[in-house]
Design an enzyme around this catalytic site. Structure first.
Site, mmCIF file in Angstrom:
data_model
loop_
_atom_site.group_PDB
_atom_site.id
_atom_site.type_symbol
_atom_site.label_atom_id
_atom_site.label_comp_id
_atom_site.label_asym_id
_atom_site.label_seq_id
_atom_site.Cartn_x
_atom_site.Cartn_y
_atom_site.Cartn_z
ATOM 1 N N SER A 63 46.267 45.022 42.523
ATOM 2 C CA SER A 63 46.049 44.713 41.011
ATOM 3 C C SER A 63 44.756 44.541 40.404
ATOM 4 O O SER A 63 44.741 44.501 39.291
ATOM 5 C CB SER A 63 46.814 43.308 41.006
ATOM 6 N N LYS A 100 42.353 37.030 40.408
ATOM 7 C CA LYS A 100 42.626 37.657 38.909
ATOM 8 C C LYS A 100 41.181 37.585 38.233
ATOM 9 O O LYS A 100 40.389 36.918 38.516
ATOM 10 C CB LYS A 100 43.786 36.803 38.550
#
Length: 142
Positions: A63, A100
């Site tokens: 990701s 993230k």
């Protein structure tokens, strides 16, 4: 990007100095070799600013691939670093760890891969920012 095998470094780090050459290594066309040692570098000192607030984790998944963090990278995470907009953070969302990009303006966590949507932070979840990723280390030998 989930994380695996989280460990804390020892509070007393071993001091190991290795040679740092003054020449740069080109990733393009080769240049003549230069064997002048500029100084010695201790990676603990270079990579870890606050040993008592630092821990490591292995990155898992893809990701964050568009910012260069990929499966198997070793992440250096500082609990004392400022959690500013755009920082890469390790966050626990309802007890599950993820890595993230922090978007404080729109209150969400972002991926760096179009295959993964943003995670909106609406206040209904338990969110703990565990720390800021200060460095990622890649292995180049399988």
């Amino acid at each position: 990007m989930p994380l695996t095998r989280i460990t804390k470094p020892e509070t007393e780090l071993t001091h190991i100095e290795l040679p740092l050459y003054s020449c740069r290594v080109r990733a393009g066309f080769p240049s003549p070799a230069d064997d002048f040692i500029d100084r010695f570098l201790d990676l603990n000192e270079f990579l870890i600013k606050t040993p008592s607030a630092t821990f490591f984790a292995w990155a898992e998944g893809d990701s964050l691939k568009d910012i260069g963090i990929t499966q198997g990278d070793l992440l250096i995470i500082d609990r004392s670093a400022e959690r500013s907009n755009g920082a890469v953070v390790v966050a626990a969302i309802d007890g599950e760890l993820t890595c993230k990009i922090l978007d404080t303006r729109r209150m969400r966590l972002l991926s760096a891969n179009q295959s993964y949507p943003p995670i909106n932070i609406d206040g209904n979840e338990e969110l703990i920012i565990e720390g800021v990723v200060t460095h990622s280390i890649k292995r180049h030998i399988p």
